[in-house]
Design a protein around this motif. Structure first.
Motif, PDB file in Angstrom:
ATOM      1  N   ARG A 192      31.974  44.183  -4.878  1.00 51.83           N
ATOM      2  CA  ARG A 192      32.498  42.926  -5.391  1.00 51.83           C
ATOM      3  C   ARG A 192      32.217  41.792  -4.410  1.00 51.83           C
ATOM      4  N   LEU A 193      31.108  41.109  -4.617  1.00 49.03           N
ATOM      5  CA  LEU A 193      30.812  39.927  -3.821  1.00 49.03           C
ATOM      6  C   LEU A 193      31.459  38.709  -4.470  1.00 49.03           C
ATOM      7  N   PRO A 194      31.630  37.618  -3.707  1.00 46.57           N
ATOM      8  CA  PRO A 194      32.227  36.420  -4.305  1.00 46.57           C
ATOM      9  C   PRO A 194      31.445  35.962  -5.525  1.00 46.57           C
ATOM     10  N   LYS A 195      32.143  35.798  -6.651  1.00 43.70           N
ATOM     11  CA  LYS A 195      31.486  35.396  -7.884  1.00 43.70           C
ATOM     12  C   LYS A 195      31.198  33.902  -7.876  1.00 43.70           C
ATOM     13  N   LYS A 196      30.167  33.527  -8.583  1.00 37.69           N
ATOM     14  CA  LYS A 196      29.844  32.124  -8.765  1.00 37.69           C
ATOM     15  C   LYS A 196      29.559  31.876 -10.231  1.00 37.69           C
ATOM     16  N   THR A 197      30.139  30.819 -10.770  1.00 34.83           N
ATOM     17  CA  THR A 197      29.826  30.448 -12.128  1.00 34.83           C
ATOM     18  C   THR A 197      28.468  29.771 -12.141  1.00 34.83           C
ATOM     19  N   GLY A 198      27.788  29.879 -13.242  1.00 37.24           N
ATOM     20  CA  GLY A 198      26.472  29.258 -13.323  1.00 37.24           C
ATOM     21  C   GLY A 198      25.786  29.629 -14.607  1.00 37.24           C
ATOM     22  N   PRO A 199      24.638  29.028 -14.884  1.00 32.89           N
ATOM     23  CA  PRO A 199      23.906  29.297 -16.109  1.00 32.89           C
ATOM     24  C   PRO A 199      23.220  30.651 -16.075  1.00 32.89           C
ATOM     25  N   VAL A 200      22.774  31.098 -17.233  1.00 35.00           N
ATOM     26  CA  VAL A 200      22.035  32.356 -17.309  1.00 35.00           C
ATOM     27  C   VAL A 200      20.707  32.237 -16.576  1.00 35.00           C
ATOM     28  N   VAL A 201      20.081  31.058 -16.650  1.00 32.33           N
ATOM     29  CA  VAL A 201      18.810  30.809 -15.981  1.00 32.33           C
ATOM     30  C   VAL A 201      19.016  29.772 -14.879  1.00 32.33           C
ATOM     31  N   GLU A 202      18.593  30.094 -13.670  1.00 32.73           N
ATOM     32  CA  GLU A 202      18.685  29.155 -12.565  1.00 32.73           C
ATOM     33  C   GLU A 202      17.362  28.375 -12.491  1.00 32.73           C
ATOM     34  N   TRP A 203      17.329  27.256 -13.186  1.00 34.21           N
ATOM     35  CA  TRP A 203      16.085  26.497 -13.291  1.00 34.21           C
ATOM     36  C   TRP A 203      15.607  25.971 -11.942  1.00 34.21           C
ATOM     37  N   ALA A 204      16.533  25.798 -10.986  1.00 36.15           N
ATOM     38  CA  ALA A 204      16.136  25.296  -9.667  1.00 36.15           C
ATOM     39  C   ALA A 204      15.154  26.227  -8.974  1.00 36.15           C
ATOM     40  N   ALA A 205      15.174  27.520  -9.317  1.00 38.15           N
ATOM     41  CA  ALA A 205      14.263  28.469  -8.693  1.00 38.15           C
ATOM     42  C   ALA A 205      12.809  28.126  -8.991  1.00 38.15           C
ATOM     43  N   PHE A 206      12.565  27.506 -10.157  1.00 31.00           N
ATOM     44  CA  PHE A 206      11.196  27.172 -10.533  1.00 31.00           C
ATOM     45  C   PHE A 206      10.691  25.923  -9.820  1.00 31.00           C
ATOM     46  N   LYS A 207      11.526  25.344  -8.966  1.00 34.25           N
ATOM     47  CA  LYS A 207      11.083  24.252  -8.111  1.00 34.25           C
ATOM     48  C   LYS A 207      10.683  24.752  -6.731  1.00 34.25           C
ATOM     49  N   GLU A 208      10.815  26.053  -6.502  1.00 29.56           N
ATOM     50  CA  GLU A 208      10.447  26.663  -5.230  1.00 29.56           C
ATOM     51  C   GLU A 208       9.031  27.238  -5.343  1.00 29.56           C
ATOM     52  N   PRO A 209       8.031  26.652  -4.703  1.00 28.71           N
ATOM     53  CA  PRO A 209       6.649  27.137  -4.828  1.00 28.71           C
ATOM     54  C   PRO A 209       6.477  28.628  -4.515  1.00 28.71           C
ATOM     55  N   PRO A 210       7.107  29.180  -3.455  1.00 27.39           N
ATOM     56  CA  PRO A 210       6.924  30.613  -3.208  1.00 27.39           C
ATOM     57  C   PRO A 210       7.399  31.479  -4.368  1.00 27.39           C
ATOM     58  N   TYR A 211       8.544  31.116  -4.960  1.00 28.40           N
ATOM     59  CA  TYR A 211       9.081  31.902  -6.070  1.00 28.40           C
ATOM     60  C   TYR A 211       8.156  31.813  -7.284  1.00 28.40           C
ATOM     61  N   VAL A 212       7.718  30.612  -7.612  1.00 28.72           N
ATOM     62  CA  VAL A 212       6.857  30.416  -8.785  1.00 28.72           C
ATOM     63  C   VAL A 212       5.536  31.164  -8.612  1.00 28.72           C
ATOM     64  N   LEU A 213       4.919  31.049  -7.441  1.00 26.13           N
ATOM     65  CA  LEU A 213       3.647  31.716  -7.197  1.00 26.13           C
ATOM     66  C   LEU A 213       3.812  33.236  -7.170  1.00 26.13           C
ATOM     67  N   PHE A 214       4.932  33.701  -6.614  1.00 26.65           N
ATOM     68  CA  PHE A 214       5.191  35.143  -6.600  1.00 26.65           C
ATOM     69  C   PHE A 214       5.305  35.670  -8.026  1.00 26.65           C
ATOM     70  N   VAL A 215       6.042  34.968  -8.871  1.00 19.17           N
ATOM     71  CA  VAL A 215       6.205  35.390 -10.268  1.00 19.17           C
ATOM     72  C   VAL A 215       4.854  35.380 -10.983  1.00 19.17           C
ATOM     73  N   ALA A 216       4.046  34.349 -10.737  1.00 18.19           N
ATOM     74  CA  ALA A 216       2.730  34.264 -11.369  1.00 18.19           C
ATOM     75  C   ALA A 216       1.835  35.423 -10.935  1.00 18.19           C
ATOM     76  N   GLY A 217       1.851  35.742  -9.640  1.00 20.05           N
ATOM     77  CA  GLY A 217       1.054  36.857  -9.148  1.00 20.05           C
ATOM     78  C   GLY A 217       1.519  38.184  -9.718  1.00 20.05           C
ATOM     79  N   ALA A 218       2.833  38.389  -9.759  1.00 18.54           N
ATOM     80  CA  ALA A 218       3.379  39.623 -10.333  1.00 18.54           C
ATOM     81  C   ALA A 218       3.038  39.730 -11.818  1.00 18.54           C
ATOM     82  N   PHE A 219       3.031  38.598 -12.523  1.00 18.25           N
ATOM     83  CA  PHE A 219       2.673  38.590 -13.948  1.00 18.25           C
ATOM     84  C   PHE A 219       1.270  39.157 -14.142  1.00 18.25           C
TER      85      PHE A 219
END
Length: 447
Positions: free
Chosen positions: A238-265
């Motif tokens: 049980r880690l501290p819960k955080k409310t938030g949306p189902v999709v964290e759109w801010a992640a798609f503003k992070e170039p490493p995350y976006v490029l990693f997802v594209a490469g994995a795709f």
């Protein structure tokens, strides 16, 4: 003469004079500290106390290993069903492969929802709900006799259930480990190999004795036993819960995350081609019988059991998770190209070993690599689920794409193998760019 007490008072007066506490607006903060965004902040990951071991933590690895044996092992074993359905229903291989592709697609598609539920503290409930759907789909597929019935039960129902089961395992294991996270995750995902041996072997070797329907039911009872054991062991942290949306759109503003997802795709677009078509290739090109061809799939999955922990250990100790993923992807591309020269039974067995090692290494390194991009553990499920949902579109298109290329070439596998190798190389290049965004041109560092 000044007394010691006066010196202390003077010292305190100088060092602890309070600053004005007038609240500042956002604009004032940015004007006063224009380089604040460039100042490194403590990672949220550093603020969480990880056990990094202990009986409870390792029990979660065992429980998640069993979950992955169902969630991933069942899907990776579709080559057995592909062969049986092609022969019994007399349909094109590319049409049959849509059942397995949709199963894997829905497995990944539902991960965004499952990941958010896990982050919200409902990991156990999500796993158990998915287990029910997966078992229902398995037993219903044993009753199916027509294509649409198999599609709905094994493709849709089982696919959704397996996805709900799989996604929380990443959150659960990652919440217990930090320094040994890659090792723990790869030990957990090594369940893919365990399930990929148990389920196809159960079905294949029982069919001549009790028929296909009861063989599938026996596989269902094996899955039920796994669910019972893991439900006893599973204890999400049980880690501290955080409310938030189902999709964290801010992640798609992070170039490493976006490029990693594209490469994995790109990697996952070609990854399941080998699993789905190795049996039919061995029969049509290397003179295997349907029974002996099954052994190739078992070998490919068996070598994955030790491969994943090994790549996890190397990632933790020497390489870094993203470096491990890039290297594994390059070796997987080499295996696809080497497949072109395989045309005899002996070389097929060698290829099964090599492809199984490289494929499982890439899948194992993917999980730890993506986890390393998420520093806030209570967002692990959401960000991981978002990536898996995108990968779902790659996995649903991959085997049918390869099948269409094979059909277009009159049953020849050459250009499908070339396609898989080139796509995987392109994925490795994209991952390398993601690494560059993280570490720059530095090569000899763990990333």
């Amino acid at each position: 003469m000044v007394s010691v007490e006066q010196v202390k008072e003077t010292h305190h007066a100088v060092t602890v004079t309070p600053l004005p506490v007038t609240p500042l607006s956002n604009s004032q903060v940015s004007l006063t500290h224009p380089d604040e965004s460039a100042t490194p902040k403590p990672s949220v990951d550093d603020e969480v106390d990880y056990p990094d071991g202990g009986s409870v933590a390792w029990r979660q690895v065992v429980a998640c290993h069993l979950i992955n044996a169902m969630a991933c092992g069942y899907g990776a074993a579709f080559g057995i069903y592909q062969l049986y359905y092609t022969e019994s229903l007399k349909l094109p291989a590319s049409q049959i492969s849509w059942i397995g592709s949709v199963q894997i697609f829905l497995n990944n598609l539902i991960c965004t929802v499952a990941g958010r539920l896990a982050d919200a503290g409902y990991a156990r409930e999500t796993v158990l709900g998915g287990s029910f759907l997966a078992l229902l789909g398995t037993f219903m597929s044993s009753l199916a006799t027509e294509y649409w019935q198999i599609f709905l039960s094994q493709g849709v129902c089982t696919g959704l259930g397996l996805g709900l089961m799989y996604m929380p395992t990443i959150t659960i294991v990652a919440s217990y480990f930090k320094e040994r996270r890659a090792l723990a995750l790869t030990l957990s995902t090594a369940g893919t190999g365990t399930g990929s041996i148990i389920f196809p072997a159960t079905v294949q070797y029982l069919i001549p004795k009790i028929g296909f329907a009861w063989s599938v039911r026996c596989a269902g009872f094996v899955a039920l036993f796994m669910v019972m054991v893991m439900s006893v062991l599973l204890q999400p942290r049980r880690l501290p819960k955080k409310t938030g949306p189902v999709v964290e759109w801010a992640a798609f503003k992070e170039p490493p995350y976006v490029l990693f997802v594209a490469g994995a795709f790109l990697v996952y677009w070609a990854l399941y081609f080998g699993y789905f078509y190795v049996n039919t290739y061995a029969i049509t090109v290397a003179s295997f019988t349907p029974t002996s061809a099954v052994s190739l799939l078992l070998i490919m999955n068996a070598v994955g059991i030790p491969t994943r922990p090994i790549i996890g250990y190397l990632a933790d100790t020497y390489l870094g998770p993203i470096n491990a993923f890039i290297l594994s992807t390059i070796t997987l591309a080499a295996a696809f190209f080497a497949w072109i020269a395989i045309n005899t039974p002996s070389t097929m067995y060698v290829f099964a070993i090599v492809f199984g090692i490289t494929n499982n290494a890439a899948q194992g390194a993917f999980a730890s690599g993506l986890a390393s991009l998420t520093k806030d553990p209570v967002k692990m499920g959401t960000r991981f689920g978002m990536c898996c949902t995108i990968l779902g579109f790659a996995t649903v298109a991959g085997p049918p794409t390869a099948g269409a290329i094979i059909d277009y070439c009159g049953g020849q596998y050459l250009w499908a193998q070339v396609w898989a190798g080139l796509v995987t190389i392109l994925g490795a290049v994209t991952l390398a760019v993601a690494r560059y965004k993280i570490s720059g041109v530095k090569l000899m560092i763990k990333v």
